[in-house]
Design an enzyme around this catalytic site. Sequence first.
Site, PDB file in Angstrom:
ATOM      1  CG  LEU D 222      -1.779   1.095   1.331  1.00 50.06           C
ATOM      2  CD1 LEU D 222      -2.761   1.219   0.323  1.00 50.06           C
ATOM      3  CD2 LEU D 222      -2.452   1.230   2.854  1.00 50.06           C
ATOM      4  CG  ASP D 223      -0.712   4.503   0.126  1.00 47.00           C
ATOM      5  OD1 ASP D 223      -1.409   4.356  -0.810  1.00 47.00           O
ATOM      6  OD2 ASP D 223      -1.208   4.803   1.282  1.00 47.00           O
TER       7      ASP D 223
END
Lengths: 278, 278, 278, 278
Positions: D222-223
């Site tokens: 994530l990210d």
Amino acid sequence: METKARVLIDCHDAKGLVYKISKIFYERDLNIDSNREFVDKEKERFFMRTVVSGTFEIDELDVALREVAPIDAHIRVIAPKDKKVVLLATKESHALGDILIRNAAGELGASIECVIANHETLRELVERFNIPFFHVPAEGLVREEHEARIMEKIDEHDFDFIVLAKYMRILTPSFVAAYPKQIINIHHSFLPAFIGANPYKQAYERGVKIIGATAHFVTNDLDEGPIIAQDVIPVNHRFDWKEMQRAGRDVEKVVLSRALNLVLHDRVFVNGNKTIIF
Amino acid sequence: METKARVLIDCHDAKGLVYKISKIFYERDLNIDSNREFVDKEKERFFMRTVVSGTFEIDELDVALREVAPIDAHIRVIAPKDKKVVLLATKESHALGDILIRNAAGELGASIECVIANHETLRELVERFNIPFFHVPAEGLVREEHEARIMEKIDEHDFDFIVLAKYMRILTPSFVAAYPKQIINIHHSFLPAFIGANPYKQAYERGVKIIGATAHFVTNDLDEGPIIAQDVIPVNHRFDWKEMQRAGRDVEKVVLSRALNLVLHDRVFVNGNKTIIF
Amino acid sequence: METKARVLIDCHDAKGLVYKISKIFYERDLNIDSNREFVDKEKERFFMRTVVSGTFEIDELDVALREVAPIDAHIRVIAPKDKKVVLLATKESHALGDILIRNAAGELGASIECVIANHETLRELVERFNIPFFHVPAEGLVREEHEARIMEKIDEHDFDFIVLAKYMRILTPSFVAAYPKQIINIHHSFLPAFIGANPYKQAYERGVKIIGATAHFVTNDLDEGPIIAQDVIPVNHRFDWKEMQRAGRDVEKVVLSRALNLVLHDRVFVNGNKTIIF
Amino acid sequence: METKARVLIDCHDAKGLVYKISKIFYERDLNIDSNREFVDKEKERFFMRTVVSGTFEIDELDVALREVAPIDAHIRVIAPKDKKVVLLATKESHALGDILIRNAAGELGASIECVIANHETLRELVERFNIPFFHVPAEGLVREEHEARIMEKIDEHDFDFIVLAKYMRILTPSFVAAYPKQIINIHHSFLPAFIGANPYKQAYERGVKIIGATAHFVTNDLDEGPIIAQDVIPVNHRFDWKEMQRAGRDVEKVVLSRALNLVLHDRVFVNGNKTIIF
């Protein structure tokens, strides 16, 4: 024994240049540590900065490159070593001080030969760092006489670049012509805005919301030489011109040091009135 | 005789505060040289920084303000004068050097009481400026012992703020607790990105396109204290972490000096884990 | 019933102004939701923007304020509501499109009365958003005739501001004089650099390392009106002027929208040839 | 007949690569319109983006290059033409709207195949531009089911890249794995600061003085995917998180468009978890 060199080429653009140059590197079994090229389409000029390493003679490489390059080529094969600089200053210490601190930390990548100033103000600071300081007062002298004395002092030293670290006097064309592409100035505005005297006051009067600084080579046109680096900071209506000046000093010193770092590492090509930065 | 004072008020918000406070100024025929207010709606807190001038007694004004302010009010009426700072450093000279140069030019707005470092490296630089330098080595000591020696040295001096000018050791909670809202640090990343050790290496590994620096008050949570100032510069894939570090130094020193300038002029209020900057 | 109002005061500075004004708020038991003041020391002018809420009549508050303010005071007590704007454009869609998208999302804080353009190019885009589009061609008309037709179209609408969203024609003094402090322009350079035609080409020729955009009120002096907002982006030798133009568009549209947001929320005071931004 | 192609090479570094590649260009009498190289010293990887023009067959050039490049080389010889993109969105219109406006002006350098959203909100905006809009609601579906429907819709289209223009749902690893190096996201923070949900609220709570946005390729972490572009804007204590969000939108849309422009012109190489931008 491993040699390292910066190869700097500036010539009329022609087909096959990269091939012919890289062939020379390849034949000598050189490593290409870094390579930057640019073609100015408008002027049909080719610029290249390559760092090579391997077992080779700098002079031999230079000769080989000249054989394949166009007749007008400006070629330099340079061993990376510290450049020498002469600093000119007036009264303000921020830009000069920043250079002195970097130098003392071994981070400047240059040796400072001396500081020449038209006031005594900075002597104490400069001498703290055991750098020769020369005061060449302008009082009572016409501009040409004063400059002649400055030049005399400059020419006593060996140097690659003359750095105007907030030297607040305008140079005559003959001074500038004596040191082509060697004089670097920090101008306290975001050029071409606010050319000339007291740019912070001009910025204040105009009510701009951003101020800046510009490092550039000095040419005969006041504040019109090739720009090396620029940066800006925001201001607002709460800043009077003295506060702009105070805030601007941080930009000035950082931009000058950034420009110096580029110039001292042979990363700047002058292309007419512009620069190529690699 | 004209007096000037900074009036700093931090209290629970209440209706009529500005009226009551400005009434006190009005009754004393004071000039309001500048005035900034802010209400944190969420926390219902009122912040005010006013510079007043006129013929008045600072103590009398202080008492008068306390009478109209809410019970929890933190009020300071301060004559503008130079604060005193103690600097802590390790080996790097850029942030410290920048402060020394500003100080030598009379631009810091503070007097530097001394520099305390856990290495000898910076002695020469500091002593060039005739500032006392104390070397408190950490070798062979547990953290608490080393800090006790540092604190002993700090406490020999009169000071308003302790400035960590790239002091590369983590402080214990008891050290931090001893100097609440008095310790200012420059962290070499754009917090909260890259908390902890070697943020430039972390930034390089992560492949960010912008790096930064953060000046903040030190609290017990590592790199989590109230932020005073931040700034950034662009980087690209050509930067290895050492080059990020080199480029980042310019941001570090400028951000620290900007934060110091704010703190030394009483322009910073701490509001929980945040700051109000006037 | 709770009322909210923006109180905007611009007057000669005088002792006790804040006291007298805050007294009026206090007597009416008003909440001060936000308060910003500034004194231009040079011009001895006082500026204030306060948002108040409570149970009050806007007209009564206005009258009360006029009684305590200096004779020259320019006072406005305004209920926050959407302003009305007329947009002028030519062929480029980026600045106009940005405004249309914000408007469609309800984020503009204004109602767009119509778009008037000297070319047909943007009709399709504007009509996609059901905004009236009027083409007023300039071909075959002297400037005064063309402007008369534009003004006729403008004056058919109710509006607070005329926004030049890359309207590429120079306005005559009589046009400008008809709408004082009401015309907002986005200039595609970091003014005062590159005044006049094709600033990107000028920037390219000059070899600058940063380009920008400036939103300003239009006055009779070309590109010399009070600046509301400015921003910049870095460029380098790889940018030809078309690429500067392309990159610059993002700055133009963001700066114009930022300026509009300020103006539409009554956050901008004009102070001679400058602005105060609250 | 003149052909133009982008030559993209990504391979293990080896001596003579530039020579061998430029020889191929030279033998075919090609013009080098632009040339960018980079060697990642740490990973010993060579990256090159060259635009060539002349009389040649793209396939033949591709084959010739493969003969001289290391076995692991990833070589692409591409005729410059518009890429195809599928856009995913949720409710916010600023990033999507910016892309639609650029596309309508012919400035995007891509064709938009469709917009897929998990809400109806943006249908009206998208259909104003005659772009197909598909609503794939997530209500009542487990994440995998919803994604399966989104993928089904995506796969009905021909596309080079999937652009998440503020698509506010987290993607599962299997979705991400299905489109390697093809998904581009705009994250509304200056990564790696404020990973996860509501970064503006996180930024507000932390009291940062600068906020930003990050465009990156989406990977399973994530990210954490390779960053393509980032930018920032200053904020201060007067911004609550909604105001940060409002101000941040301008950065988000500009950063996403800048990243798209790079990706669509084949200027981005993925190098592990980083990008090389030419």
